[in-house]
Design a protein around this motif. Structure first.
Motif, mmCIF file in Angstrom:
data_model
loop_
_atom_site.group_PDB
_atom_site.id
_atom_site.type_symbol
_atom_site.label_atom_id
_atom_site.label_comp_id
_atom_site.label_asym_id
_atom_site.label_seq_id
_atom_site.Cartn_x
_atom_site.Cartn_y
_atom_site.Cartn_z
ATOM 1 N N SER A 1 0.822 -1.218 0.000
ATOM 2 C CA SER A 1 0.000 0.000 0.000
ATOM 3 C C SER A 1 0.854 1.265 0.000
ATOM 4 O O SER A 1 0.544 2.233 -0.692
ATOM 5 C CB SER A 1 -0.940 0.019 1.209
ATOM 6 N N ILE B 1 -1.217 8.709 1.883
ATOM 7 C CA ILE B 1 -1.771 7.499 1.272
ATOM 8 C C ILE B 1 -2.972 7.039 2.090
ATOM 9 O O ILE B 1 -2.894 6.889 3.310
ATOM 10 C CB ILE B 1 -0.686 6.408 1.155
ATOM 11 N N LYS B 2 -4.074 6.827 1.372
ATOM 12 C CA LYS B 2 -5.322 6.428 2.021
ATOM 13 C C LYS B 2 -5.891 5.170 1.378
ATOM 14 O O LYS B 2 -7.092 5.022 1.241
ATOM 15 C CB LYS B 2 -6.345 7.567 1.934
ATOM 16 N N LYS B 3 -5.000 4.271 0.971
ATOM 17 C CA LYS B 3 -5.460 3.020 0.385
ATOM 18 C C LYS B 3 -4.993 1.861 1.250
ATOM 19 O O LYS B 3 -4.206 2.049 2.173
ATOM 20 C CB LYS B 3 -4.967 2.875 -1.055
ATOM 21 N N GLY B 4 -5.475 0.678 0.918
ATOM 22 C CA GLY B 4 -5.119 -0.486 1.719
ATOM 23 C C GLY B 4 -5.610 -0.306 3.144
ATOM 24 O O GLY B 4 -6.670 0.283 3.376
ATOM 25 N N ARG C 1 -6.898 3.147 4.731
ATOM 26 C CA ARG C 1 -8.263 3.680 4.624
ATOM 27 C C ARG C 1 -8.930 3.714 5.991
ATOM 28 O O ARG C 1 -9.802 4.542 6.231
ATOM 29 C CB ARG C 1 -9.107 2.832 3.685
ATOM 30 N N HIS D 1 -13.945 4.018 8.554
ATOM 31 C CA HIS D 1 -13.712 5.226 7.768
ATOM 32 C C HIS D 1 -14.931 6.133 7.930
ATOM 33 O O HIS D 1 -16.042 5.758 7.595
ATOM 34 C CB HIS D 1 -13.531 4.809 6.302
#
Length: 187
Positions: free
Chosen positions: A90, A108-111, A114, A182
């Protein structure tokens, strides 16, 4: 025999992670990345190295063996390793064992990012519980759980301070609360 194989796999994994981290460090510094926490990083490396040594000493010295329901802990360990790989993938080139921040980079806001602010630290903490518990190394578990909490009490604020100074971290954190779910603030 299982312990020797298991601990060997962990050591090899850590060496590979350090190699990835070094490659990423070179890249991020070439991009203008800045580093923080050099002093506590040395202490963190010492803690993690001593964890392995303590585990070896306790398992061999006190003749510890696998816990009765070992398969449950092995399953949890495997899940934690899947989480570790997910974190590394990620973050990509931004993943590191050091605190390295690229100014003006987007958070970074993925994997797992989040939902969680620091999933890697959660995974490391789980490992420091699961691994000694698996081999009934209770002295190692207690000591290094405490050492880990102490080093994280320095590392996380240092990391968040660097992210706040050099990225959109504060903006993202004010718009979204990330822990287990989230949430977006309604306007």
């Amino acid at each position: 025999m299982f312990f020797v194989i298991f601990i060997s796999v962990i050591i090899i994994q850590r060496i590979v992670e350090l190699w990835i981290a070094k490659k990423n460090e070179i890249w991020i510094k070439k991009q203008g990345g800045v580093e923080a926490g050099k002093n506590h990083y040395k202490l963190m490396v010492l803690i993690h190295s001593c964890f392995i040594l303590s585990l070896l000493a306790e398992v061999f010295g006190l003749k510890r063996s696998l816990i009765a329901n070992w398969w449950i802990l092995i399953a949890l360990f495997i899940l934690s390793q899947i989480g570790r790989v997910w974190v590394i993938i990620s973050l990509g080139r931004f993943w590191n064992t050091k605190i390295l921040v690229l100014p003006d980079a987007k958070i970074i806001k993925k994997g797992p990012y989040r939902w969680l602010k620091h999933p890697n630290y959660i995974i490391v903490t789980l490992e420091l519980i699961i691994i000694p518990l698996l081999f009934q190394a209770y002295y190692t578990l207690i000591a290094f759980f405490i050492f880990n909490l102490l080093i994280l009490s320095v590392r996380i604020p240092t990391e968040e301070r660097m992210l706040s100074l050099h990225t959109d971290y504060l903006k993202v954190q004010n718009m979204e609360r990330r822990f287990l779910i989230h949430l977006k603030r309604e306007k």
